[in-house]
Design a protein around this motif. Structure first.
Motif, PDB file in Angstrom:
ATOM      1  N   ALA A   7       0.897  -1.339   0.019  1.00 44.14           N
ATOM      2  CA  ALA A   7      -0.197  -0.017   0.034  1.00 44.14           C
ATOM      3  C   ALA A   7       0.871   1.210   0.037  1.00 44.14           C
ATOM      4  O   ALA A   7       0.489   2.230  -0.635  1.00 44.14           O
ATOM      5  CB  ALA A   7      -0.880   0.009   1.325  1.00 44.14           C
ATOM      6  N   ALA A   8       1.862   1.277   0.792  1.00 43.38           N
ATOM      7  CA  ALA A   8       2.905   2.434   0.854  1.00 43.38           C
ATOM      8  C   ALA A   8       3.520   2.721  -0.416  1.00 43.38           C
ATOM      9  O   ALA A   8       3.987   3.770  -0.555  1.00 43.38           O
ATOM     10  CB  ALA A   8       3.882   2.277   2.180  1.00 43.38           C
ATOM     11  N   SER A   9       3.834   1.743  -1.186  1.00 44.65           N
ATOM     12  CA  SER A   9       4.433   1.846  -2.463  1.00 44.65           C
ATOM     13  C   SER A   9       3.444   2.457  -3.545  1.00 44.65           C
ATOM     14  O   SER A   9       4.002   2.941  -4.638  1.00 44.65           O
ATOM     15  CB  SER A   9       5.115   0.311  -2.970  1.00 44.65           C
ATOM     16  OG  SER A   9       4.074  -0.288  -3.288  1.00 44.65           O
ATOM     17  N   LYS A  10       2.320   2.492  -3.293  1.00 41.02           N
ATOM     18  CA  LYS A  10       1.206   2.896  -4.415  1.00 41.02           C
ATOM     19  C   LYS A  10       1.017   4.415  -4.206  1.00 41.02           C
ATOM     20  O   LYS A  10       0.952   4.835  -3.116  1.00 41.02           O
ATOM     21  CB  LYS A  10       0.050   1.987  -4.299  1.00 41.02           C
ATOM     22  CG  LYS A  10       0.210   0.751  -4.799  1.00 41.02           C
ATOM     23  CD  LYS A  10      -0.773   0.020  -4.660  1.00 41.02           C
ATOM     24  CE  LYS A  10      -0.958  -1.706  -5.096  1.00 41.02           C
ATOM     25  NZ  LYS A  10      -0.925  -1.801  -6.356  1.00 41.02           N
ATOM     26  N   LYS A  11       0.553   4.972  -5.183  1.00 43.69           N
ATOM     27  CA  LYS A  11       0.376   6.245  -5.132  1.00 43.69           C
ATOM     28  C   LYS A  11      -1.018   6.738  -4.420  1.00 43.69           C
ATOM     29  O   LYS A  11      -1.848   5.880  -4.842  1.00 43.69           O
ATOM     30  CB  LYS A  11       0.138   7.042  -6.763  1.00 43.69           C
ATOM     31  CG  LYS A  11       1.558   7.276  -7.187  1.00 43.69           C
ATOM     32  CD  LYS A  11       1.321   7.834  -8.712  1.00 43.69           C
ATOM     33  CE  LYS A  11       2.806   8.097  -9.219  1.00 43.69           C
ATOM     34  NZ  LYS A  11       2.630   8.718 -10.664  1.00 43.69           N
ATOM     35  N   GLY A  12      -1.304   7.439  -3.548  1.00 47.07           N
ATOM     36  CA  GLY A  12      -2.472   7.612  -2.879  1.00 47.07           C
ATOM     37  C   GLY A  12      -2.436   7.708  -1.619  1.00 47.07           C
ATOM     38  O   GLY A  12      -1.408   7.733  -0.941  1.00 47.07           O
ATOM     39  N   ILE A  13      -3.435   7.571  -0.803  1.00 50.33           N
ATOM     40  CA  ILE A  13      -3.459   7.623   0.719  1.00 50.33           C
ATOM     41  C   ILE A  13      -3.250   6.286   1.170  1.00 50.33           C
ATOM     42  O   ILE A  13      -3.996   5.243   0.930  1.00 50.33           O
ATOM     43  CB  ILE A  13      -4.728   8.134   1.133  1.00 50.33           C
ATOM     44  CG1 ILE A  13      -5.147   9.503   0.604  1.00 50.33           C
ATOM     45  CG2 ILE A  13      -5.096   8.200   2.803  1.00 50.33           C
ATOM     46  CD1 ILE A  13      -6.474   9.906   1.211  1.00 50.33           C
ATOM     47  N   THR A  14      -2.154   5.973   1.892  1.00 49.18           N
ATOM     48  CA  THR A  14      -1.539   4.616   2.301  1.00 49.18           C
ATOM     49  C   THR A  14      -2.721   3.958   2.934  1.00 49.18           C
ATOM     50  O   THR A  14      -3.001   2.765   2.680  1.00 49.18           O
ATOM     51  CB  THR A  14      -0.523   4.867   2.811  1.00 49.18           C
ATOM     52  OG1 THR A  14       0.599   5.546   2.057  1.00 49.18           O
ATOM     53  CG2 THR A  14       0.082   3.408   3.504  1.00 49.18           C
TER      54      THR A  14
END
Length: 202
Positions: A77-84
């Motif tokens: 999740a942290a590696s994706k763009k957006g709100i973790t």
């Protein structure tokens, strides 16, 4: 994979929420375990760390995920763009066992996990027996034809009325489809995901 098999009501009382579904014992004793009734003396104020840890534990118990896998999902999740935090809950919702539960095929997530483990569920017409399998938009989830008469499935479908915007389901064919990844506002779970993010970010 190992999973929690201990007393459910005690855990639900710990969080003061029926996180495993309706529970008559939870209704009788809504206070936390160890307290002698609702009028018990209040404990000291909780630390920031305890609040964060409690929220993480609540999310793990709710979705039936152990620490190693949950941390791995947070990393993704942290590696994706957006709100973790929102992405983390979206990934939890995209698990196959959770989707089977959301579609109403199973009455609880535990029951959904068992259906998946026993090979009663297909994804894109292929049997998948891994509860943690992550679905993507466009994936089709269905009950195997020979499993459609199972009492746990028919009973659940007859009483389930919840429908979710990111899922489409046809009760006649017992087939559902993930339309899109769910947004945070669409997820009904009472989880303060930002506290989980803060805990893992330390």
């Amino acid at each position: 994979m190992a999973r929690y098999t201990g007393p459910k009501t005690r855990i639900a009382r710990k969080f003061k929420e029926p996180i495993f579904g309706p529970d008559k014992w939870m209704e009788r004793k809504p206070h936390a375990p160890g307290q002698h009734g609702p009028n018990a003396r209040r404990r000291r104020s909780e630390s920031e760390y305890k609040l964060q840890l409690t929220e993480k534990q609540k999310a793990k118990y709710t979705y039936g995920i152990l620490e190693r896998q949950f941390r791995k999902m947070f990393t993704t999740a942290a590696s994706k763009k957006g709100i973790t935090g929102a992405i983390l809950l979206s990934l939890c919702e995209a698990r196959l066992d959770n989707t089977v539960f959301r579609l109403g095929i199973a009455p609880t997530r535990r029951a959904a996990r068992q259906l998946v483990n026993h090979g009663h569920i297909t994804v894109n017409k292929e049997v998948v027996n891994v509860p943690s399998f992550t679905l993507r938009p466009g994936d089709e989830v269905a009950v195997r034809e020979r499993s459609r008469s199972l009492e746990v499935i028919t009973g659940s479908l007859s009483t389930s009325s919840n429908r979710f915007d990111w899922l489409d389901f046809n009760p006649a064919t017992m087939t559902g489809k993930m339309i899109a990844m769910p947004e945070r506002a669409q997820i009904p779970e009472n989880i303060r995901e930002q506290l989980i993010v803060e805990l893992y970010s330390k």
